[in-house]
Design an enzyme around this catalytic site. Structure first.
Site, PDB file in Angstrom:
ATOM      1  N   SER A 129     -10.509  -0.004   6.811  1.00  0.00           N
ATOM      2  CA  SER A 129      -9.842   0.096   5.507  1.00  0.00           C
ATOM      3  C   SER A 129      -9.149  -1.161   5.010  1.00  0.00           C
ATOM      4  O   SER A 129      -8.694  -1.199   3.872  1.00  0.00           O
ATOM      5  CB  SER A 129      -8.828   1.240   5.524  1.00  0.00           C
ATOM      6  OG  SER A 129      -9.495   2.470   5.492  1.00  0.00           O
ATOM      7  N   LYS A 161       0.862  -1.195   0.000  1.00  0.00           N
ATOM      8  CA  LYS A 161       0.000   0.000   0.000  1.00  0.00           C
ATOM      9  C   LYS A 161       0.890   1.234   0.000  1.00  0.00           C
ATOM     10  O   LYS A 161       1.881   1.290   0.739  1.00  0.00           O
ATOM     11  CB  LYS A 161      -0.916  -0.017   1.228  1.00  0.00           C
ATOM     12  CG  LYS A 161      -1.957   1.115   1.222  1.00  0.00           C
ATOM     13  CD  LYS A 161      -2.931   1.023   2.396  1.00  0.00           C
ATOM     14  CE  LYS A 161      -3.973   2.138   2.366  1.00  0.00           C
ATOM     15  NZ  LYS A 161      -4.926   2.085   3.494  1.00  0.00           N
ATOM     16  N   SER A 193     -10.004   2.250   2.631  1.00  0.00           N
ATOM     17  CA  SER A 193      -9.103   3.008   1.802  1.00  0.00           C
ATOM     18  C   SER A 193      -8.072   2.155   1.071  1.00  0.00           C
ATOM     19  O   SER A 193      -7.465   2.607   0.116  1.00  0.00           O
ATOM     20  CB  SER A 193      -8.363   4.024   2.665  1.00  0.00           C
ATOM     21  OG  SER A 193      -7.501   3.360   3.573  1.00  0.00           O
TER      22      SER A 193
END
Lengths: 484, 479, 95
Positions: free
Chosen positions: A175, A76, A151
């Site tokens: 998330s 990420k 997210s």
């Protein structure tokens, strides 16, 4: 190769059936082929990946390989990577080549895992749909007209589309779990303090926690183990040995007591999603578990509490983005105020600005007690509900998300509705507990996630409970059409 | 109208650590810009603070030395504001729960009285960087080496009633932090600086007047001048029927005045909240007791001991315990002199202090070592030389001509104590001055001094004055 | 709970956020909605409840006072928008 489990891949590497370099090329090719549409990866580090793969091959040949050596993964874009752009999905950091590695990055490098690139995400991890990214929305591989969740939407979509066997994520209010659910994969957010936050760009410091995405609990266990551990550079890191998560997977579930909070099965829950969850619970009964209805009376307040606490922390955390030492700086600032306001005005997107403003207001003179202090008091009540529940049950289960993946743009104009899509996940972050989402079925061809919530430091138990389910079901092996 | 001045001080003492409060970067002074600013100090995305154990110990030491409560639980908070020398956009400080609170110190005033000044709190915080306004093509340069340097902010109660008291308080705190070895006290380098909150009120009035805050004063002299200027300014404003505006003012030493800092567009709203990156600091009794054991003898206790052990006056004891260096110099002198406490006190507060003042140097830079001074006093005490000769020897020692015995030997300054030799000299003087002898015997006994002077002149001051007196009296009385 | 545009301007100013005048109204509306939603917290009696700043009731760990960092100025300043002579440059600050 992209349908193999981690243990199969590791065995293949060790047996010399294929090299890490070949494996890495395979996934780089898949990214090349599929990501134009999905937009799940913002930076591909092909050369560095192949170099790392060759190094891993040497380690494997030398007999110095761990379970992740030579295994490709996507990171990420919130974890700092030395010399590689770390954008956090923001224009503000579009030019930010991190000058250091996050602890998690360092650990995975040492484990010999091969980073393919960095994944798209909601800007500074603020969003539930991956639509707030500076690099454009990520598409859900199950239906590219729909969101992957957020997210960590890029990581979830990429693993779902088998662009990488593993990906990292972070979870501040859901998330990891919510995009795992919406993309039909497995994701776990460990206990707060289990995974180091050093080098993980902060959204809300008291809630943020890193964790893995994989197709199965067994694979997630391996990545979680590699990411976890005490870090002296993080004051909130817990000095406690990491369990051997893989070893715990095979324990049977006889006598397991599952708590079902009645608040998680109210009117807000889509009826067909509920049916999927009910079926999964039935499966657990067949595995020897008993079920108990419980109550988390204050959990309904978790969304409003979260939308005070998280913005308050983020408003302060993002103050360092000021155009002075790194990141976006506006052209020709006429004075200091102009430098600040224009750099930040241009660098941040609308949702980030909105949250900074919410937090600034909630902390400002005259409002602190009414909002911030009040929210932190209710946070304790929410936590205490869980503590009480875990006196009676071993694990709490329910839906991860009230609905399946929604359409792109469907909720963008209504922040409160968007915020409510995290209604079942947020309380877990407020309490700091471990939480997990595993695929449990499909509704209209879209995945539904079952959420598992454990007591503090019960990640091993959660992975075990998830694995036992995955041994008797095949939802986690389902791959969206076109990506097989 | 008669006015009463009310002053409270906020002193920032830089804690003597090797590394910063929240990072492993060096705190050494004077490095090239930004070479001691690590990722944490720069506030790069993703970095986190970890607290330096030393700062906790040093703060606790201060708390114990000032009769304060050392908090069993204290919390770091963020003070949010934007400024280029503040990399994170917030300063990590302590707000609601400081590590030290509710103590006091006693200050010594010129009239030999003491006054108790309350210490509201002392909290830990990180320093900011430095803005350099020299011209970089119309820009300001930022050096973040100082960012993250540990500070103890010591906040007093508004208990001081004059600039002199404020200076006495600041000096006492300055001496204390150096005694405790928690701060080097270097004011030029900014290791010890203060802000003064000043207000005036009509004498007898209960409530405080509106105060102004004078920022960043870095010398004792400036504290006194800045406060005096500010007090006069406030009284002038009030007597002209005006009102004091609560504001921050800067002291300009060149013009000897305070002036308002450019009024900010908005009132500061620091949005304090507990720093989620740091956990509460929990101290247990064992820790606090262990710190207590490391405390040195404190100035007040030392002063009391000096008064009893060396029979010193309160005033001398105050001066001699004014700094740890002064006190240890004094005790070394006493030791080298063979226990001449009073004599040592006279010399250290007299000749030596005069010398240091003239030269503008500190006691640890004294050209005469404590051992040498003690050696000199030993020779006064054993009558090898007189006090008067001792001053000559002292001056020679200042010039680096060796220790007292060497100087006395080389210059032949040894006192004549042989009574036979002295009697011979006295007889000569009496024979040469028959008129004065007659006058003395006629009752003008004050002429004794004249005869002593003559004998001393003949011996260049080396004759033992006691012996001279004794023999003179005997011979003059006609025996 | 309703926030007007002046409040939005004031908060944006505090946070040094450049917000277009034309967007003020949108922000005022969405922040008002959010704070209206948050209002429900007021219904809860929280008398005597200690605010929870951290998920775990842990205490601050202390680091030994050792210098562990070396000079990395060149690396750090490579990513800086404007530097000269080792200093970060900002528009002139007048004190």
């Amino acid at each position: 190769m992209h349908q193999k489990s981690l243990s199969e891949l590791a065995a293949g590497l060790r047996a010399g059936e294929f090299t890490s370099e070949a494996l890495t090329r395979h996934f780089l090719d898949r990214i090349e082929r599929f990501d134009g549409e999905l937009n799940s990866v913002v930076t591909v580090t092909a050369d560095a990946a192949l170099e790392a793969a060759r190094e891993a091959d040497r380690r494997i040949a030398a007999g110095d390989a761990g379970p992740l050596t030579g295994i490709p993964f996507l990171h990420k874009d919130i974890f700092c990577t030395d010399g590689v752009r770390t954008s956090c999905g923001s224009r503000m950091l579009d030019n930010f080549e991190a000058p250091y590695d996050a602890t998690v990055t360092e650990k995975l490098r040492q484990a010999g895992a091969v980073m393919l690139g960095k994944t798209n995400m909601d800007e500074f991890a603020m969003g539930s749909s991956n639509e707030t990214s500076f690099y454009g929305p990520v598409k859900n591989p199950w239906d590219t007209g729909r969101v992957p969740g957020g997210s960590s939407g890029g990581s979830a979509a990429a693993v779902a589309a088998r662009l990488a066997p593993l990906a990292t994520g972070t979870d501040t209010g859901g998330s990891i779990r919510q995009p795992a659910a919406l993309c039909g994969i497995t994701g776990i957010k460990p206990t707060y303090g289990r995974v180091s936050r050093y080098g993980m760009i902060a959204f809300a410091s008291s809630l943020d926690q890193g964790g893995p995405f994989a197709t199965s609990a067994a694979d997630a266990a391996l990545l979680l183990e590699a990411m976890s551990g005490f870090d002296p550079r993080d004051s909130t890191s817990i000095d406690r040995p990491v369990e051997d998560y893989s070893a715990a997977l095979e324990q049977d579930l006889d006598g397991l007591v599952i708590g079902l909070p009645k608040e998680f099965f109210d009117d807000g829950l889509d009826a067909r999603v509920r049916a999927v969850i009910d079926a999964a619970i039935e499966e657990y009964r067949r595995l020897g578990a008993t079920v108990k209805e419980i109550s988390l009376p204050n959990s309904g307040l978790s969304v409003p509490v979260y939308y005070v606490v998280a913005p308050a922390e983020c408003s302060s955390n993002l103050s360092r983005m000021d155009g002075v030492r790194f990141g976006h700086r506006c052209e020709d600032p006429k004075d200091l105020d102009d430098l600040y306001t224009r750099s930040r005005g241009e660098g941040f997107g609308a949702e980030v600005k909105r949250r900074i403003m919410i937090g600034t207001y909630a902390l400002s003179a005259g409002y602190y007690d009414a909002y911030y202090l009040k929210a932190q008091q209710i946070r304790r009540l929410i936590r205490d509900d869980f503590v009480k529940a875990f006196e009676e049950v071993d694990v709490i289960m329910g839906p991860t998300s009230p609905t399946t993946a929604f359409r792109l743009g469907e909720k963008s104009d209504d922040p409160v509705t968007m915020y409510l899509s995290d209604i079942y996940t947020i309380a877990v972050n407020l309490a700091g507990l471990p939480g997990m989402s595993i695929p449990a079925g499909l509704v209209d061809g879209l995945p539904v996630g079952l959420q598992l919530i454990g007591d503090y430091f019960a990640e091993g138990r959660l992975l075990n409970i998830a694995h036992q389910y995955q041994k008797v079901t095949d939802w986690h092996t389902r791959c969206p059409a076109g990506y097989e | 109208m008669e006015w009463e001045v009310v002053i409270g001080l906020e002193i920032h003492a830089q804690l003597a650590t090797r590394s910063k409060i929240f990072s492993g970067a060096s705190t050494a002074y004077g490095a090239e810009p930004n070479t001691q600013a690590c990722a944490v100090d720069l506030g790069l995305p993703g970095v986190l603070p970890v607290l330096n154990e030393k700062v906790v110990e040093l703060a606790a030491r201060f708390g114990l030395a000032t009769h304060s409560t050392v908090a069993r639980r204290s919390v770091f908070a963020r003070k949010n504001y934007f400024y280029p020398d503040l990399p994170k956009g917030y300063q990590i400080s302590q707000f609601e729960l400081p590590i030290v609170h509710d103590g006091y110190i006693d200050i010594d005033l010129d009239d030999d009285t003491t006054r108790r000044i309350g210490i509201t709190r002392a909290h830990l915080e990180e320093d900011a960087g430095k803005s350099l306004h020299e011209d970089f093509h119309g820009a300001t340069g930022i050096d973040l080496n100082r960012a993250g340097t540990p500070l103890l902010e010591i906040v007093s109660e508004p208990d001081m009633r004059s600039a002199k008291e404020a200076v006495a308080y600041m000096k006492k705190i300055h001496a204390l932090v150096r005694y405790l070895e928690i701060c080097d006290g270097n004011m030029q380098e900014g290791s010890f600086r203060c802000d003064a909150n000043v207000s005036v009120r009509p004498k007898g009035q209960e409530e405080f007047g509106t105060r102004t805050e004078i920022k960043n004063i870095n010398s004792f002299r400036f504290v006194e001048r800045a406060i005096n200027y500010e007090v006069e300014r406030q009284i002038d404003v009030l007597e002209a029927g005006g009102e004091i505006v609560q504001e921050t003012r800067l002291y300009d030493a060149d013009r000897d005045e305070t002036r308002s800092m450019r009024s900010k567009e908005e009132a500061n709203d620091y949005r304090y909240f507990p720093d989620p990156d740091l956990l509460p600091v929990i101290l247990d009794d064992d820790f606090i007791e262990a710190v207590r054991k490391t405390l040195p003898e404190l100035p007040d206790a030392k002063r009391e001991r000096f008064m009893t052990q060396y029979s010193l006056s309160h005033r001398d004891a105050v001066i001699l315990t004014g700094s740890r260096e002064m006190a240890s110099y004094f005790e070394l002198v006493v030791e080298a002199s063979g226990g001449e406490g009073r004599l040592a006190a006279n010399w250290v507060t007299g000749e030596l202090s005069g010398l240091l003042n003239r030269e503008g140097i500190e006691i640890d830079e004294s050209p005469v070592s404590a051992e040498h001074l003690g050696g000199l006093l030993k020779r006064i005490a054993d009558n090898t030389i007189s006090g008067k000769i001792a001053k000559q020897v002292f001056e020679a020692m200042c010039r680096g001509e060796g220790d007292a015995d060497t100087v006395i030997e080389q210059k032949g300054l040894k006192q004549i104590t042989d009574s036979g030799a002295i009697e011979k000299l006295v007889r000569e003087v009496l024979d040469n001055n028959p008129k004065q002898v007659e006058q003395y015997r006629g009752g003008q006994e004050k002429l004794l001094g004249f005869f002593v002077g003559q004998v001393m002149k003949a011996t260049q001051g080396k004759a033992n004055p006691g012996e001279v007196n004794k023999i003179l009296k005997r011979l003059l009385s006609g025996d | 709970m309703s926030l007007d545009q002046d409040t939005i301007r004031r908060i944006a100013r505090l946070a040094r956020l450049g917000v277009d005048e034309s967007e003020n109204e949108t922000y005022a509306r969405s922040l008002s909605d959010i704070f209206a939603f948050v209002e429900q917290l007021n219904a809860v009696d929280t008398t005597g409840i200690e605010p929870m700043a951290h998920p775990l009731d842990a205490r601050q760990r202390l680091r030994p006072d050792e210098v562990t960092e070396s000079n990395q100025r060149d690396k750090f300043q490579k990513i800086a928008p404007r530097v000269e002579a080792g200093l970060y440059l900002v528009p002139r600050v007048i004190e």
